[in-house]
Write a protein that holds these residues in place. Structure first.
Motif, short mmCIF file in Angstrom:
data_model
loop_
_atom_site.label_atom_id
_atom_site.label_comp_id
_atom_site.label_asym_id
_atom_site.label_seq_id
_atom_site.Cartn_x
_atom_site.Cartn_y
_atom_site.Cartn_z
N LEU A 426 10.86 -0.61 -16.38
CA LEU A 426 12.15 -0.96 -15.83
C LEU A 426 12.46 -0.21 -14.54
CD1 LEU A 426 14.26 -1.12 -19.13
CD2 LEU A 426 13.23 -2.99 -17.86
N ASP A 427 11.95 0.99 -14.41
CA ASP A 427 12.22 1.81 -13.23
C ASP A 427 11.28 1.38 -12.09
OD1 ASP A 427 12.78 3.68 -11.33
OD2 ASP A 427 12.56 5.43 -12.63
N GLN A 428 11.72 0.38 -11.32
CA GLN A 428 10.89 -0.15 -10.23
C GLN A 428 10.58 0.91 -9.17
OE1 GLN A 428 13.16 -3.48 -8.80
NE2 GLN A 428 12.47 -4.85 -10.44
N GLU A 429 11.59 1.75 -8.87
CA GLU A 429 11.39 2.75 -7.82
C GLU A 429 10.32 3.77 -8.20
OE1 GLU A 429 12.48 2.82 -4.71
OE2 GLU A 429 13.25 0.83 -5.21
N TYR A 430 10.17 4.01 -9.51
CA TYR A 430 9.11 4.92 -9.94
C TYR A 430 7.74 4.34 -9.60
CZ TYR A 430 5.68 7.09 -13.01
OH TYR A 430 4.54 7.71 -13.49
N VAL A 431 7.57 3.03 -9.84
CA VAL A 431 6.30 2.38 -9.53
C VAL A 431 6.08 2.36 -8.03
CG1 VAL A 431 4.97 0.25 -9.72
CG2 VAL A 431 6.41 1.00 -11.63
N VAL A 432 7.13 2.04 -7.26
CA VAL A 432 7.01 2.02 -5.80
C VAL A 432 6.60 3.40 -5.29
CG1 VAL A 432 8.31 1.79 -3.65
CG2 VAL A 432 8.66 0.13 -5.49
N HIS A 433 7.24 4.44 -5.83
CA HIS A 433 6.91 5.81 -5.41
C HIS A 433 5.48 6.17 -5.77
CE1 HIS A 433 7.50 10.02 -4.44
NE2 HIS A 433 7.09 10.36 -5.65
N ARG A 434 5.03 5.75 -6.95
CA ARG A 434 3.67 6.04 -7.40
C ARG A 434 2.65 5.36 -6.47
NH1 ARG A 434 -0.36 8.96 -9.13
NH2 ARG A 434 -1.75 7.99 -10.65
N VAL A 435 2.89 4.10 -6.13
CA VAL A 435 2.00 3.38 -5.23
C VAL A 435 1.99 4.03 -3.86
CG1 VAL A 435 1.71 1.20 -3.98
CG2 VAL A 435 2.16 1.16 -6.44
N ASN A 436 3.17 4.41 -3.37
CA ASN A 436 3.27 5.03 -2.05
C ASN A 436 2.51 6.35 -2.00
OD1 ASN A 436 4.32 5.13 0.65
ND2 ASN A 436 5.71 6.73 -0.04
N GLN A 437 2.59 7.13 -3.08
CA GLN A 437 1.84 8.39 -3.17
C GLN A 437 0.34 8.14 -3.05
OE1 GLN A 437 3.20 10.19 -6.89
NE2 GLN A 437 4.01 11.94 -5.73
N LEU A 438 -0.14 7.15 -3.79
CA LEU A 438 -1.57 6.83 -3.76
C LEU A 438 -2.00 6.36 -2.37
CD1 LEU A 438 -1.83 4.99 -7.19
CD2 LEU A 438 -2.93 7.15 -6.61
N ALA A 439 -1.15 5.57 -1.71
CA ALA A 439 -1.48 5.08 -0.38
C ALA A 439 -1.57 6.24 0.61
CB ALA A 439 -0.43 4.07 0.08
N GLN A 440 -0.61 7.17 0.53
CA GLN A 440 -0.64 8.33 1.42
C GLN A 440 -1.87 9.19 1.16
OE1 GLN A 440 3.11 10.34 0.88
NE2 GLN A 440 4.20 8.96 2.28
N TRP A 441 -2.21 9.35 -0.10
CA TRP A 441 -3.40 10.15 -0.44
C TRP A 441 -4.66 9.48 0.09
CZ3 TRP A 441 -7.75 9.16 -3.48
CH2 TRP A 441 -8.54 10.27 -3.78
N ALA A 442 -4.72 8.13 -0.02
CA ALA A 442 -5.89 7.40 0.49
C ALA A 442 -6.01 7.54 2.00
CB ALA A 442 -5.80 5.92 0.11
N GLY A 447 -9.21 6.68 3.57
CA GLY A 447 -9.27 5.31 3.07
C GLY A 447 -8.57 4.33 3.98
N ASP A 448 -7.57 4.86 4.74
CA ASP A 448 -6.87 4.03 5.69
C ASP A 448 -6.92 4.73 7.03
OD1 ASP A 448 -3.75 2.21 5.67
OD2 ASP A 448 -5.07 2.69 7.32
N ARG A 449 -7.64 4.17 7.97
CA ARG A 449 -7.86 4.84 9.25
C ARG A 449 -6.57 4.97 10.06
NH1 ARG A 449 -13.42 5.63 11.15
NH2 ARG A 449 -14.58 5.65 9.22
N ARG A 450 -5.54 4.22 9.69
CA ARG A 450 -4.33 4.28 10.48
C ARG A 450 -3.51 5.52 10.17
NH1 ARG A 450 -1.05 -0.71 9.13
NH2 ARG A 450 -1.60 0.01 7.06
N GLY A 451 -3.76 6.15 9.03
CA GLY A 451 -2.95 7.27 8.60
C GLY A 451 -3.45 8.58 9.15
N PRO A 452 -2.61 9.64 9.08
CA PRO A 452 -3.03 10.95 9.58
C PRO A 452 -4.04 11.59 8.67
CG PRO A 452 -0.89 11.09 8.50
CD PRO A 452 -1.25 9.64 8.51
N ALA A 453 -4.88 12.45 9.22
CA ALA A 453 -5.87 13.16 8.42
C ALA A 453 -5.19 14.27 7.65
CB ALA A 453 -6.95 13.75 9.32
N ARG A 454 -5.64 14.53 6.46
CA ARG A 454 -5.10 15.64 5.68
C ARG A 454 -5.64 16.94 6.23
NH1 ARG A 454 -5.86 15.08 -0.54
NH2 ARG A 454 -4.12 16.51 -0.54
#
Length: 636
Positions: A426-442, A447-454
């Motif tokens: 039911l908590d949609q924002e939790y899922v959105v946040h989880r996906v966003n975390q994974l995208a930032q980590w990738a 995994g995504d050349r457009r993002g900054p390097a860690r």
């Protein structure tokens, strides 16, 4: 060896085969203005078209990767052919008989390897079609009839039959002048105990063509129970057949794919036939391999990724079909087109569906309904018990990384919200946040050349900084410089509209161009005989300029300037005169500055006669500059 192809014949081939017609066999072209056409470059991945073709000049140039040249250069590059192989292929297309400087006409055994292999496949295709009429092939004709394909359908798709004997095709092709070495290299024959034997025996045969329409391989379907081979047997990897780079039916479907911005991907040869006969003429299939990145490149060049493009996958409803759909979704982000999945309610493939329910059912099947991402996510979550918290958590753990691969942020969020509904969280924002975390980590992991390097972790393994791949941009030029912009326009005029700048341009020295790359192009024009040569035959003139280029960098700049649009609204004698005057005027001003600076450095040490000569030169140059400013092109 065959001698060098006669120069007049090479020119005749260039003139006879329009470059836009050749390029259109590989990608969709649209109007780019100024008489040019544009499309997605076939030589590098890009989202927006930077590849331009100038039909009037017979040239192409990509402003993204700097590849460029004429019709021959394009075919050489895209099909990995030698110069002579390319000229031979284009000559055959144009019906031109080539002459060779040594040895007269070109005998068949001296033809390029690729052309010989294609000719062998063309001959084999004719042989197989003829054999389908034989008494032995009754089993093949029955197979087709049972699936709703009559003689006309078989003829349209070039379906044939390979005799069950050991070497029927091998002996036939030998009689056509092909050597055993060529037959083995083509994959049509294979080594036997006593020499080459047929690879395909007692099977129904589908010819597989590349985008240009050349037959490069075959798909063979087993017909008899005593055949111990696989159900489908394809041509092995050869110099002309790479299964990951061919799509069955692409030669028949490419025009309609480009026209409708839609492609339907099915699983088999009979499915392609059924779709086309039902009116779905954009259907294609892979050839014994999963749909992958190279297949996507072929479709993207035809679809042009114009925002309204659609790709519909019609996989079987069984486990294997679902697995294929999930594999396709892994590459989904390589499309700019929207992707959908179409599965018949009864799990039938298009061929069976046409037999049972008719053509209308096939057409209705491929109407876009279920987005591929939705199908893929539902398949993932369906494997878990969503009635329990642990099941929902496990489903989210597997599905969230899939959603995180979606590159567009707004789309990623929307799909994440849908995922929450699929899983039952039911908590949609939790899922959105989880996906966003994974995208930032990738992105941090590369995994995504457009993002900054860690940043690198202290005391641990160092993460190399991830940078976007550098695209070759050609010679370094400062296009903010008014001088460079004017020099560029003048060179474009000399290459594209020599009648507007001749004969004045030919009196300009390379030193009047301040950018070294532009000076190099000016030198090429001079070595080609000057811009005046373009008045008689513009195409031959451009060929000479390209041949004068000292290296690939200068050659690419020539093609770039030869197809680039002008900045002015009206390209006429007035506009050309302005560019001629500005380039000459800047050259005169530079010379005045040079002489005056030299005198200033020498001071009182300058000899009287040298001083007088220098002062006179400055006075003459100043008068010339005044005349150029006052009278324009008339002062040249």
């Amino acid at each position: 060896m065959a001698g060098r192809i006669n120069d007049d014949d090479v020119k005749a081939v260039r003139d006879a085969v329009p470059i836009d017609a050749v390029v259109s066999e590989y990608l969709q072209l649209r109007n780019a203005g100024g008489g040019n056409l544009k499309g997605l470059c076939p030589f590098h991945d890009e989202k927006s078209p930077s590849f331009q073709v100038s039909p009037s000049k017979g040239l192409f140039h990509c402003f993204g990767c700097q590849e460029g040249g004429d019709t021959i250069a394009f075919v050489m590059k895209i099909d990995h052919l030698s110069f002579s192989e390319t000229v031979e292929r284009l000559a055959a297309k144009a019906g031109i008989t080539l002459r060779y400087e040594e040895g007269g006409y070109n005998p068949s055994h001296q033809r390029g390897e690729r052309i010989r292999l294609v000719e062998a496949h063309k001959a084999a295709a004719r042989f197989y079609v003829e054999q389908l009429e034989s008494p032995e092939a009754e089993i093949g004709r029955k197979f087709l009839a049972e699936r709703g394909f009559d003689q006309a359908a078989a003829a349209h798709f070039g379906v044939g039959y390979s005799p069950a004997g050991w070497d029927h095709l091998t002996r036939y092709l030998r009689g056509q002048g092909f050597s055993d070495k060529e037959l083995i290299a083509s994959g049509l024959s294979q080594d036997g105990r006593r020499g080459p034997i047929d690879r395909f025996r007692g099977r129904l045969m589908w010819p597989i063509s590349d985008t240009s329409g050349d037959v490069v391989g075959f798909g063979a379907r087993k017909l008899r129970e005593d055949d111990n081979g696989p159900k489908y047997l394809n041509t092995p990897e050869t110099a002309i057949y790479k299964k990951s780079q061919v799509l069955y039916g692409i030669d028949l479907a490419k025009k309609d794919i480009a026209k409708s911005s839609r492609a339907v991907v099915v699983e088999g040869y009979t499915d392609v036939m059924a779709c086309h006969l039902a009116g779905v003429t954009t259907a294609i299939a892979t050839c014994g391999t999963a749909f992958g990145g190279d297949h996507i490149k072929i479709l993207r060049r035809l679809l042009m990724d114009n925002g309204s493009a659609r790709v519909i996958f019609t996989f079987d409803g069984d486990a294997a079909g679902q697995k294929a759909a999930l594999r396709a979704f892994e590459d989904d982000q390589k499309f700019a087109a929207e992707t959908y999945i179409a599965i018949a309610p009864d799990g039938m493939d298009p061929c069976d569906l046409r037999l049972v329910k008719g053509d209308d059912a096939v057409r209705d099947l491929v109407e876009p309904r279920t987005p591929l991402f939705e199908f893929a996510l539902r398949q993932i979550v369906s494997r878990y018990d969503l009635e329990t918290p642990a099941g929902r958590a496990a489903a989210l753990d597997e599905a969230a990384p899939v959603v995180a691969k979606i590159k567009t942020g707004s789309v990623q969020r929307e799909v994440a919200v849908q995922l929450a509904g699929f899983v039952g969280i039911l908590d949609q924002e939790y899922v959105v946040h989880r996906v966003n975390q994974l995208a930032q980590w990738a992105r941090g992991r590369g995994g995504d050349r457009r993002g900054p390097a860690r940043p690198a972790a202290r005391g641990g393994a160092q993460h190399q900084e991830v940078q976007a791949p550098v695209t070759p941009s050609g010679p370094a030029l400062n296009l903010r410089s008014p001088a460079h912009r004017t020099e560029r326009e003048l060179l474009k005029l000399a290459l594209q509209k020599p009648e507007l700048v001749s004969p004045a341009f030919d009196a300009y020295g390379a030193d009047e161009f301040t950018a070294p790359p532009y000076a190099a192009v000016r030198q090429c024009v001079e070595e080609a005989g000057g811009a005046e040569q373009g008045l008689a035959d513009s195409r031959e003139y451009l060929v000479r300029v390209l041949e004068a280029a000292p290296n690939e960098t200068v050659r690419n700049l020539v093609t770039e300037l030869a197809v680039e649009v002008f900045h002015g609204k009206s390209i006429d004698e007035t506009y050309a005169g302005m560019q001629l005057v500005h380039v000459r005027l800047r050259a005169v001003d530079r010379r005045i500055d040079d002489v005056q600076s030299s005198l200033a450095r020498l001071g009182s040490n300058v000899a009287p006669d040298h001083l007088a000569a220098a002062q006179n030169e400055v006075w003459v140059l100043q008068q010339y500059a005044r005349s150029l400013r006052g009278n324009g092109a008339a002062a040249l």
